[in-house]
Scaffold this active site. Structure first.
Site, PDB file in Angstrom:
ATOM      1  N   LYS A  76      73.653  66.478  44.498  1.00 13.06           N
ATOM      2  CA  LYS A  76      73.127  66.170  43.166  1.00 13.06           C
ATOM      3  C   LYS A  76      73.423  64.713  42.845  1.00 13.06           C
ATOM      4  O   LYS A  76      74.510  64.211  43.162  1.00 13.06           O
ATOM      5  CB  LYS A  76      73.770  67.102  42.127  1.00 13.06           C
ATOM      6  CG  LYS A  76      73.211  66.944  40.715  1.00 13.06           C
ATOM      7  CD  LYS A  76      73.740  68.024  39.762  1.00 13.06           C
ATOM      8  CE  LYS A  76      73.212  67.852  38.341  1.00 13.06           C
ATOM      9  NZ  LYS A  76      73.662  68.913  37.420  1.00 13.06           N
ATOM     10  N   SER A 151      70.443  71.658  34.561  1.00 10.85           N
ATOM     11  CA  SER A 151      70.071  70.309  34.900  1.00 10.85           C
ATOM     12  C   SER A 151      69.942  70.067  36.400  1.00 10.85           C
ATOM     13  O   SER A 151      69.333  69.081  36.817  1.00 10.85           O
ATOM     14  CB  SER A 151      71.105  69.326  34.337  1.00 10.85           C
ATOM     15  OG  SER A 151      72.375  69.542  34.948  1.00 10.85           O
ATOM     16  N   SER A 175      74.089  74.768  34.279  1.00 11.44           N
ATOM     17  CA  SER A 175      73.198  73.993  35.150  1.00 11.44           C
ATOM     18  C   SER A 175      73.198  74.349  36.625  1.00 11.44           C
ATOM     19  O   SER A 175      72.380  73.818  37.371  1.00 11.44           O
ATOM     20  CB  SER A 175      73.502  72.512  35.006  1.00 11.44           C
ATOM     21  OG  SER A 175      72.956  72.044  33.810  1.00 11.44           O
TER      22      SER A 175
HETATM   23  N1  GLN Z   1      71.463  73.049  29.455  1.00  7.89           N
HETATM   24  C1  GLN Z   1      72.760  72.663  29.007  1.00  7.89           C
HETATM   25  C2  GLN Z   1      72.687  71.300  28.361  1.00  7.89           C
HETATM   26  O1  GLN Z   1      71.643  70.807  28.204  1.00  7.89           O
HETATM   27  C3  GLN Z   1      73.744  72.683  30.152  1.00  7.89           C
HETATM   28  C4  GLN Z   1      73.602  71.521  31.063  1.00  7.89           C
HETATM   29  C5  GLN Z   1      74.606  71.528  32.165  1.00  7.89           C
HETATM   30  O2  GLN Z   1      75.194  72.547  32.491  1.00  7.89           O
HETATM   31  N2  GLN Z   1      74.828  70.354  32.744  1.00  7.89           N
HETATM   32  O3  GLN Z   1      73.634  70.722  28.005  1.00  7.89           O
END
Ligand code: GLN
Length: 493
Positions: A76, A151, A175
Site C-alpha cells: 500500500k 481506503s 480499510s
Molecule cells: N473509511 C474510514 C475513514 O474514512 C476508515 C479508513 C481507514 O480505515 N483508513 O476514515
C-alpha cells in the site's frame, strides 16, 4: 500460477520448478495488461522489482530462503519504501521519494519478499471507496463500474484480480476489512500495537494498524509471521512474544473440528441498515460454522451505534495534528506563487490536499479547540472506553465474534461521493474494533447478485480478543476447507 497459495509458491521456488524472476515477471505482465483500466497501482518500478526477484533467487540457491523469499507482494502506498515514490494517494506527496523504509517494508525485505509496486488508496487513507485518491478511482474487478472499497482499494483490486500474490493494507476504521468484503478476499487487521507503524504515514495514530490482504487465512498467517513484532521506533508497539500464526491451522480432522468454540453474534450487527442479501450470505456462513461444531450464542455490543460519531471526532482530531507537518517547507507540495510565509503555508495546503482531507482537518481542529475540547474530544474518549468495555463483556460469553464486515456489497462509483455520512456508514461494523484496539478480519462468505445479475462478494467478519490472531486464522481456515468462496476469481482478468 496466479491461484497458487503462498505455501505452494514457496514449495515451487524451493524445488526450482520456477524462479522468483519468473513469478514476478508473470505478475508484472498481468499488471501491465490490467492496471491501465483497474488502476490498482500508483507506482511501479519493474527494474527495482526484478532486481529484488533476482536477489531472492540467489538467496534460494544458497539455501537460506524463508517462507516468503521470492514472493511478489503489493505494498500500500502508505508505507515509506526507500527509493520508491510514496504518495499516500495525495497530491501533497506526489513527488515524494521516501528516504527510508517503514518497519513493515524492512521486515518483508529481510524475509526476501519482492516489492511489486505501490498500490492506490484513498488520500491519506481517508475514505471507503478509493474515490478520494488524487491518482484516480480503482475498479472493482467483480464489476468495473463499482468501487473496490477503501481506503486500501488498490491493494484490494490487486489481490482480487490476481495482480500480486498478496498485499499489505492498513485499517484505521475498516480499510482492510471493508475492501476485503467488497472484493472477495481475506483481510486481517491485527491487535493494535502488533505491527510497527514506523514509516507508515500517519492518519489517526491511535487507530492505524497494518495487516495482510491475501487469498486465504493460511496466506495471511504467513504474512503476519513476517509483519508482527516489536519496533522501538514506534512508541505504541507492543512487546508481545513472537508467535507462529500458522501453528493452529489444522486440517479438519473430523466433521466437527470447531466443537467447543463459542461464537457470539452481536444483535446490533444484524439490525436495521444491513442489506438483506448480505445478511443472508452471512447467516449461511454462520450455519456452516454450526455444522463445523461451533456453538452460536447471542450477544450484545450496546454502544455500536456510537462508534461512527466517536470515530469521526477522534480520527479527524488525530489527523489534523498528524497532517500539520505538510506545510510545504521541508517536503511535499509547495505552491509556486505566494506572498509571504503564511501565504505559502495556506496555498501549499489548499492546493496539496483534497476535499475529504480538508473536511477532516476542519473537523479535527474544531473538536480540539479550547472551547469545544471537553464537549467533543473528551466525551468521545470516554465513549471509546465504553465501546471497548462492550467487547470485554462480550468475550466473557464467547471466544470469537462474527457478523458482516460491511453493510452492503460494492456500490457504484459516484454513488456516495457527495454524501459523506452515507460513505461513513460503510464502516459501521468495523470501526468499533479499531476503537477497542482488537483484531478483526473479513473472509469471503459468498455472493449476492447485483441489480444486473453480476455476483458481488460478501465478507464474513471475525473479531477476536486481544492477540488472538492465531485462533481467528484457524477459525477462518476451518471454514475455507469446506467452502471454496475464497478461490473464486472475477471474470475478465
Ligand atoms: N473509511 C474510514 C475513514 O474514512 C476508515 C479508513 C481507514 O480505515 N483508513 O476514515
Amino acid at each position: 500460477m496466479i491461484n497458487r497459495s503462498l505455501k505452494q509458491l514457496a514449495t515451487m521456488l524451493a524445488n526450482k520448478q520456477i524462479s522468483s524472476v519468473e513469478i514476478t515477471s508473470e505478475y508484472l505482465k498481468r499488471i501491465a495488461q490490467h492496471n491501465p483500466e483497474i488502476n490498482a497501482f500508483i507506482t511501479l518500478n519493474p527494474e527495482k522489482t526484478l532486481a529484488q526477484a533476482a536477489a531472492a533467487d540467489q538467496r534460494i540457491a544458497q539455501g537460506n530462503a524463508e517462507p516468503l523469499t521470492g514472493i511478489p507482494l503489493a505494498q500500500k502506498d502508505i508505507f515509506c519504501a526507500k527509493g520508491w515514490r510514496t504518495t499516500c494517494g495525495s497530491k501533497m506527496l506526489e513527488n515524494f521519494i521516501a528516504p527510508y523504509d517503514a518497519g513493515v517494508i524492512e521486515r518483508f525485505d529481510a524475509a526476501g519478499a519482492v516489492n511489486l509496486g505501490k498500490t492506490n488508496m484513498d488520500e491519506f487513507a481517508m475514505g471507503s471507496s478509493n474515490e478520494t485518491s488524487y491518482f484516480g478511482k480503482v475498479q472493482n474487478p467483480w464489476d468495473r463500474a463499482r468501487v473496490p472499497g477503501g481506503s486500501s482499494g488498490g491493494a484490494a483490486a490487486a489481490v482480487a484480480a490476481r495482480l500480486c500474490a498478496a498485499a499489505t493494507g492498513t485499517d484505521t476504521g475498516g480499510s482492510i476489512r471493508q475492501p476485503a468484503s467488497l472484493c472477495g478476499f481475506s483481510g486481517l487487521k491485527p491487535t493494535y500495537g502488533l505491527v510497527s507503524r514506523y514509516g507508515m504515514i500517519a492518519f489517526a495514530s491511535s487507530l492505524d494498524q497494518a495487516g495482510p490482504m491475501a487469498k486465504s487465512c493460511e496466506d495471511m498467517a504467513l504474512m503476519l509471521n513476517v509483519m508482527a513484532g516489536f519496533d522501538s521506533r514506534d512508541s505504541t508497539s507492543l512487546e508481545h512474544e513472537k508467535e507462529d500464526y500458522t501453528r493452529k491451522l489444522k486440517d479438519n480432522s473430523s466433521d466437527k473440528p470447531l466443537a467447543g468454540l463459542k461464537v457470539g453474534l452481536p444483535k446490533e450487527y444484524f439490525a436495521e441498515g444491513l442489506d438483506g442479501a448480505v445478511a443472508k450470505v452471512v447467516n449461511d456462513a454462520i450455519d456452516q460454522y454450526r455444522k463445523l461444531g461451533a456453538e452460536i450464542v447471542d450477544i450484545s455490543l450496546p454502544n455500536t451505534m456510537l462508534s461512527i460519531p466517536v470515530y469521526y471526532v477522534l480520527a479527524p482530531a488525530e489527523a489534523s495534528s498528524n497532517l500539520s507537518r505538510y506545510d510545504g517547507v521541508r517536503y511535499g507540495h509547495r505552491a509556486s506563487q505566494y506572498d509571504d510565509l503564511m501565504d505559502m503555508y495556506c496555498k501549499s495546503r489548499a492546493e496539496g490536499f483534497g476535499a475529504e482531507v480538508k473536511r477532516r482537518i476542519l473537523i479535527g481542529t474544531y473538536v480540539l479547540s479550547a472551547g469545544y475540547y471537553d464537549a467533543y474530544y473528551l466525551k468521545a474518549q470516554q465513549i471509546r472506553r465504553l465501546i471497548a468495555q462492550d467487547f470485554t463483556e462480550a468475550f466473557k460469553q464467547c471466544d470469537i465474534i462474527m457478523g458482516p464486515a460491511a453493510p452492503s456489497t460494492a456500490f457504484n462509483a459516484g454513488e456516495k461521493v457527495d454524501d459523506p455520512v452515507s460513505m461513513y456508514l460503510q464502516d459501521i461494523y468495523t470501526i468499533a474494533v479499531n476503537l477497542a484496539g482488537l483484531p478483526g478480519m473479513s473472509i469471503p462468505a459468498g455472493f449476492a447478485s447485483s441489480d444486473d445479475g453480476k455476483p458481488l462478494p460478501v465478507g464474513l467478519q471475525i473479531i477476536g480478543n486481544y492477540f488472538d490472531e492465531a485462533r481467528m486464522l484457524s477459525v477462518g481456515h476451518a471454514y475455507q476447507q469446506v467452502t471454496d468462496w475464497h478461490t473464486r476469481m472475477p471474470e475478465g482478468v
